[in-house]
Write a protein that holds these residues in place. Structure first.
Motif, PDB file in Angstrom:
ATOM      1  N   LEU A 254     -21.106  24.071  33.821  1.00 51.69           N
ATOM      2  CA  LEU A 254     -20.560  24.914  32.743  1.00 51.69           C
ATOM      3  C   LEU A 254     -19.307  24.284  32.156  1.00 51.69           C
ATOM      4  O   LEU A 254     -19.133  24.239  30.929  1.00 51.69           O
ATOM      5  CB  LEU A 254     -20.274  26.324  33.268  1.00 51.69           C
ATOM      6  CG  LEU A 254     -19.689  27.294  32.251  1.00 51.69           C
ATOM      7  CD1 LEU A 254     -20.662  27.526  31.101  1.00 51.69           C
ATOM      8  CD2 LEU A 254     -19.323  28.600  32.896  1.00 51.69           C
ATOM      9  N   ALA A 255     -18.432  23.751  32.972  1.00 48.28           N
ATOM     10  CA  ALA A 255     -17.204  23.119  32.501  1.00 48.28           C
ATOM     11  C   ALA A 255     -17.534  21.880  31.669  1.00 48.28           C
ATOM     12  O   ALA A 255     -16.950  21.657  30.601  1.00 48.28           O
ATOM     13  CB  ALA A 255     -16.310  22.752  33.684  1.00 48.28           C
ATOM     14  N   TYR A 256     -18.482  21.051  32.159  1.00 46.72           N
ATOM     15  CA  TYR A 256     -18.893  19.876  31.404  1.00 46.72           C
ATOM     16  C   TYR A 256     -19.509  20.271  30.058  1.00 46.72           C
ATOM     17  O   TYR A 256     -19.275  19.634  29.028  1.00 46.72           O
ATOM     18  CB  TYR A 256     -19.901  19.033  32.198  1.00 46.72           C
ATOM     19  CG  TYR A 256     -19.260  18.209  33.290  1.00 46.72           C
ATOM     20  CD1 TYR A 256     -18.306  17.244  32.990  1.00 46.72           C
ATOM     21  CD2 TYR A 256     -19.620  18.391  34.620  1.00 46.72           C
ATOM     22  CE1 TYR A 256     -17.707  16.485  33.994  1.00 46.72           C
ATOM     23  CE2 TYR A 256     -19.036  17.634  35.624  1.00 46.72           C
ATOM     24  CZ  TYR A 256     -18.080  16.685  35.308  1.00 46.72           C
ATOM     25  OH  TYR A 256     -17.508  15.949  36.284  1.00 46.72           O
ATOM     26  N   THR A 257     -20.283  21.308  30.058  1.00 40.64           N
ATOM     27  CA  THR A 257     -20.910  21.783  28.842  1.00 40.64           C
ATOM     28  C   THR A 257     -19.855  22.257  27.849  1.00 40.64           C
ATOM     29  O   THR A 257     -19.907  21.934  26.648  1.00 40.64           O
ATOM     30  CB  THR A 257     -21.906  22.921  29.153  1.00 40.64           C
ATOM     31  OG1 THR A 257     -22.845  22.464  30.112  1.00 40.64           O
ATOM     32  CG2 THR A 257     -22.631  23.369  27.895  1.00 40.64           C
ATOM     33  N   LEU A 258     -18.870  23.014  28.339  1.00 38.44           N
ATOM     34  CA  LEU A 258     -17.794  23.506  27.459  1.00 38.44           C
ATOM     35  C   LEU A 258     -16.968  22.348  26.909  1.00 38.44           C
ATOM     36  O   LEU A 258     -16.590  22.338  25.726  1.00 38.44           O
ATOM     37  CB  LEU A 258     -16.919  24.507  28.208  1.00 38.44           C
ATOM     38  CG  LEU A 258     -17.555  25.859  28.490  1.00 38.44           C
ATOM     39  CD1 LEU A 258     -16.607  26.720  29.329  1.00 38.44           C
ATOM     40  CD2 LEU A 258     -17.929  26.568  27.213  1.00 38.44           C
ATOM     41  N   VAL A 259     -16.676  21.358  27.740  1.00 43.89           N
ATOM     42  CA  VAL A 259     -15.917  20.186  27.281  1.00 43.89           C
ATOM     43  C   VAL A 259     -16.731  19.426  26.230  1.00 43.89           C
ATOM     44  O   VAL A 259     -16.199  18.999  25.196  1.00 43.89           O
ATOM     45  CB  VAL A 259     -15.539  19.284  28.476  1.00 43.89           C
ATOM     46  CG1 VAL A 259     -15.010  17.938  27.997  1.00 43.89           C
ATOM     47  CG2 VAL A 259     -14.505  19.969  29.355  1.00 43.89           C
ATOM     48  N   ALA A 260     -18.024  19.264  26.470  1.00 45.13           N
ATOM     49  CA  ALA A 260     -18.874  18.564  25.519  1.00 45.13           C
ATOM     50  C   ALA A 260     -18.928  19.312  24.183  1.00 45.13           C
ATOM     51  O   ALA A 260     -18.863  18.706  23.110  1.00 45.13           O
ATOM     52  CB  ALA A 260     -20.280  18.392  26.098  1.00 45.13           C
ATOM     53  N   ILE A 261     -19.060  20.620  24.247  1.00 45.95           N
ATOM     54  CA  ILE A 261     -19.083  21.429  23.023  1.00 45.95           C
ATOM     55  C   ILE A 261     -17.744  21.318  22.287  1.00 45.95           C
ATOM     56  O   ILE A 261     -17.701  21.152  21.064  1.00 45.95           O
ATOM     57  CB  ILE A 261     -19.439  22.893  23.347  1.00 45.95           C
ATOM     58  CG1 ILE A 261     -20.905  22.991  23.795  1.00 45.95           C
ATOM     59  CG2 ILE A 261     -19.192  23.794  22.140  1.00 45.95           C
ATOM     60  CD1 ILE A 261     -21.303  24.362  24.305  1.00 45.95           C
TER      61      ILE A 261
END
Length: 150
Positions: free
Chosen positions: A4-11
């Motif tokens: 989830l953190a990686y996804t939020l950073v990517a977004i």
């Protein structure tokens, strides 16, 4: 870090990159618009100065009435879109004084509507001013014909 953190950073990075691209595109469009405006302004300066030089030459060659030349030249020189346009009052005092003397005189239909005596009085006033200022104006025409904004 979690998925989830990686996804939020990517977004977040994708949003930042998109905004940066959009800002760059807007800056490019602004620069292009400023370039177009500058080119149009420069073309306007060239057209105005061609008219100024033509009128000054016509006045100098006595193909244009001094009063008409004064009105046209002062108005054109005042409208040149440059950072520091010529100051007619300071730079061309004879031309400017004739302009002040004749700028309020009626022309065209308004002049034709005046009684003949009033027209004659105005003509006399105008001709006196022209005679008084003619030699100075002719000298100023040489200066105006060499005027340039390159």
């Amino acid at each position: 870090m979690s998925v989830l953190a990686y996804t939020l950073v990517a977004i977040a990075l994708l949003i930042i990159a998109s905004l940066a691209f959009y800002a760059g595109k807007l800056l490019f469009q602004l620069k292009r618009q400023k370039d177009v405006q500058q080119k149009a302004r420069q073309e306007r300066v060239v057209r105005i100065m061609e008219s100024v030089h033509t009128i000054a030459w016509a006045v100098e060659q006595q193909q244009c009435n001094l009063s008409e030349g004064a009105i046209r030249l002062v108005n054109l020189l005042d409208s040149v879109p440059v950072a520091s346009p010529p100051n007619c009052q300071r730079d061309y005092p004879n031309l400017y004084n004739l302009f002040l003397a004749v700028r309020e005189l009626p022309t065209h239909q308004q002049r034709k509507a005046l009684p003949p005596q009033v027209r004659a009085q105005q003509d006399q006033k105008r001709e006196e001013q022209e005679a008084k200022l003619e030699s100075g104006i002719l000298k100023e025409m040489v200066m105006i014909r060499s005027l340039s904004f390159s």
